[in-house]
Design a protein around this motif. Structure first.
Motif, PDB file in Angstrom:
ATOM      1  N   ASN A 168       0.829  -1.202   0.000  1.00 19.11           N
ATOM      2  CA  ASN A 168       0.000   0.000   0.000  1.00 19.11           C
ATOM      3  C   ASN A 168       0.869   1.260   0.000  1.00 19.11           C
ATOM      4  OD1 ASN A 168      -2.431   1.577   0.293  1.00 19.11           O
ATOM      5  ND2 ASN A 168      -1.914   1.816   2.453  1.00 19.11           N
ATOM      6  N   THR A 169       1.951   1.225   0.777  1.00 17.44           N
ATOM      7  CA  THR A 169       2.856   2.376   0.857  1.00 17.44           C
ATOM      8  C   THR A 169       3.548   2.623  -0.481  1.00 17.44           C
ATOM      9  OG1 THR A 169       3.260   1.909   3.200  1.00 17.44           O
ATOM     10  CG2 THR A 169       4.839   3.352   2.099  1.00 17.44           C
ATOM     11  N   GLU A 198       1.091   4.162  -2.858  1.00 17.27           N
ATOM     12  CA  GLU A 198       0.896   5.577  -2.542  1.00 17.27           C
ATOM     13  C   GLU A 198       2.104   6.404  -2.988  1.00 17.27           C
ATOM     14  OE1 GLU A 198      -1.608   7.664   0.956  1.00 17.27           O
ATOM     15  OE2 GLU A 198      -0.061   6.256   1.604  1.00 17.27           O
ATOM     16  N   GLU A 244       1.662   7.143  -6.594  1.00 17.37           N
ATOM     17  CA  GLU A 244       0.623   8.154  -6.794  1.00 17.37           C
ATOM     18  C   GLU A 244       1.151   9.557  -6.523  1.00 17.37           C
ATOM     19  OE1 GLU A 244      -3.012   5.170  -5.330  1.00 17.37           O
ATOM     20  OE2 GLU A 244      -2.514   6.984  -4.201  1.00 17.37           O
ATOM     21  N   ARG A 297      -4.650  13.624   2.255  1.00 18.92           N
ATOM     22  CA  ARG A 297      -4.211  12.327   2.789  1.00 18.92           C
ATOM     23  C   ARG A 297      -4.010  12.410   4.303  1.00 18.92           C
ATOM     24  NH1 ARG A 297      -2.300   8.949  -1.635  1.00 18.92           N
ATOM     25  NH2 ARG A 297      -2.208  10.176  -3.556  1.00 18.92           N
ATOM     26  N   ALA A 343       5.589   9.037   1.376  1.00 18.16           N
ATOM     27  CA  ALA A 343       4.812   7.805   1.545  1.00 18.16           C
ATOM     28  C   ALA A 343       5.148   7.113   2.860  1.00 18.16           C
ATOM     29  CB  ALA A 343       5.073   6.865   0.365  1.00 18.16           C
TER      30      ALA A 343
END
Length: 557
Positions: free
Chosen positions: A63-64, A67, A70, A91, A159
């Protein structure tokens, strides 16, 4: 025959020394974490909630990284970080931080409050990249690596910070101190640390600072390389190279300056450097240049040496204009001097609590930490103010930094946020488990009084963990003492009140009137000034104390 045997014996002795020592050279002393820090991390690592946080960060790895990609895809050129800042603000808010906001400089941050009574720690990763507007920041993947401008510096730091916040949310750990999580602007290039300068200008109660910058999970940057950057512009009347011959030339003046700058001498230690980075000017090959400019970068690990170099440089720049005018009997050429970058140098002891905490946190995650060489980062500003600060990486490996081919390898990158998580816990303390290692009030300047009168010293007193450090020479001389410094041995002798004190920078061992003496903390160096624990003056027979709500250091005979 005897001579041959003698040479053989000597040779074998040398070989034996190399075999026994590995290199034959003296090895640096191992880094030592104090019993207080060791005890704090033993307590922390015994807590199920802390282990849960570490496990969460490892599970949050994919997930990190997603991100990180992104964030990287959102361009953030110098001075144009707003779009990324707005995204990052959302965020932070989505993670439930309190009072999430964007300040007037463009920094975005939110607070995770502690239970009260603890220090306030600022944890930040910078939003900006070095890449100009229009750069394609699309992330590409190849053979396990991510490729994109800014993918590591500092998309990884941003992140990693978010993963740490999620870990706090998952565990519900209650810290003693407050934590401010921040995405700041202006770290790169001519941003000139404008983000952290604004943060520390507007928030006088910050007690410590962690900058998460780039990749890696074992290095600790705790020394600050200062830099001064100038844009120099020579301006004259200009004219045709033949018809107006005899007028001063901006380019000729620039050339005079550059030639003399190139001959400047700087010390190897502390490392001090300079370069003329860019030059421009003129309009055509057959014109006397009306304008010419250069951008110059000067750096040093010593603020004092940086200022010495700057003074010489400025004298050269002005003198070049005088000489060009004199060459043609004119007064038409002028020089404009503009400071475009000012990053202060600074030092703090390697034994500082914030350094020890990062070291112990890395060891607790199974890594081999190491102290990095001085560097120029967001931590420069707080270090120069006497506020404990470090720069550490967000995990993973990277290469080709600041280049279009920048890459990031996410293998094992979760170790970065794990170390950050543990470092934060040690510094702000966990309610009912461990006391904060970071001293509350470390971010507020201490004042100094000698014999009841205020003393302004080149370096102000500061807190280093549990110790209060004071400038040795300034105080000793104000008390009528005599101070002698030996550059070769980094030792200082102080004659005061009938006593002779000898200390060595970086060591807690000293002698007083020939007797061995051990301070509670190592002798420090801040901006080339020797600082000692307050107890050093007690040993010299002075009355030394911290009074007035813990903000005034008083020393009396």
């Amino acid at each position: 025959m005897r001579r041959t045997r003698w040479f053989a014996a000597v040779a074998w002795t040398i070989v034996a020394v190399f075999l026994l020592t590995g290199t034959g050279l003296a090895q640096p002393a191992p880094y030592v974490v104090s019993p207080t820090v060791q005890n704090a991390y033993q307590k922390l690592m015994s807590q199920p909630a802390v282990k849960q946080g570490l496990d969460f960060i490892k599970a949050d790895h994919d997930n990190t990284v997603a991100e990180q990609k992104e964030i990287c895809a959102i361009p953030a050129p110098p001075f144009k970080e707003q779009v990324r800042a707005e995204d990052y603000q959302k965020r932070l808010a989505a993670l439930g931080l309190k009072d999430v906001q964007m300040d007037g400089e463009g920094n975005v941050f939110g607070v995770r409050p502690g239970v009260g009574g603890g220090p306030k720690l600022l944890v930040a990763a910078h939003l900006d990249t070095v890449f100009p507007e229009g750069t394609d920041t699309t992330v590409k993947e190849k053979e396990g690596r991510l490729y994109a401008p800014g993918i590591a510096d500092d998309s990884r730091g941003l992140a990693a910070l978010l993963s740490v916040v999620r870990a706090f949310n998952a565990t519900g750990i209650k810290t003693a101190g407050d934590i401010i999580f921040c995405g700041n602007v202006g770290e790169e290039g001519l941003g000139d640390l404008r983000g952290v300068k604004a943060l520390f200008r507007d928030h006088k109660d910050i007690d410590g600072f962690i900058s998460i910058d780039g990749s890696g999970s074992d290095d600790i940057t705790y020394l600050a390389t200062g830099s001064h950057r100038y844009e120099i512009t020579y301006q004259g009347p200009g004219g045709h190279s033949f018809g107006a011959f005899g007028l001063p030339s901006a380019i000729h003046a620039l050339g005079r300056a550059i030639a003399r700058i190139a001959d400047l001498q700087t010390p190897k230690e502390p490392k001090t450097t300079f370069t003329v980075g860019t030059v421009s000017g003129g309009t055509s090959v057959n014109s006397i240049a009306a304008e010419a400019k250069m951008q110059v970068d000067m750096r040093s690990n010593s603020e004092e040496e940086l200022l010495k170099l700057e003074a010489k440089f400025l004298d050269i720049v002005r003198q070049a204009a005088v000489e060009e005018n004199a060459r043609w009997g004119s007064d038409k050429l002028a020089v404009d001097i503009r400071l475009v970058g000012d990053r202060p140098a600074g030092r703090q002891p390697e034994s500082a609590a914030i350094v020890q905490a990062a070291w112990a946190a890395a060891e607790a995650t199974g890594q081999a930490p190491k102290l990095d060489s001085p560097s120029s980062t967001d931590a420069n500003l707080p270090i120069s103010l006497g506020i404990p600060a470090i720069t550490i990486g967000g995990g993973g490996k990277s290469g080709n930094g600041h280049a279009p081919g920048e890459w990031f390898d996410p293998t094992g990158a979760y170790l970065g946020p794990q170390r950050i998580f543990l470092t934060i816990l040690g510094l702000v303390g966990v309610d009912g488990v461990s006391e904060p290692l970071l001293a509350k009030g470390a971010g507020r300047p201490l004042s100094l009084k000698v014999n009841g009168s205020p003393l302004t010293a080149p370096v102000a007193p500061y807190r280093a963990g549990d110790q209060v450090m004071v400038p040795l020479r300034a105080v000793a001389e104000a008390l009528g003492g005599k101070v002698t410094y030996d550059q070769a041995t980094k030792s200082v002798e102080v004659k005061l009140g009938g006593h002779l004190l000898k200390v060595v920078q970086g060591s807690a061992e000293a002698t007083l009137d020939g007797r061995a003496l051990t301070f509670p903390g190592a002798v420090g160096v801040v901006q080339d000034r020797t600082t000692v624990p307050l107890e050093a003056f007690s040993a010299l027979g002075m009355k030394a104390e911290v009074a007035e709500a813990g903000q005034v250091v008083g020393i009396r005979q």
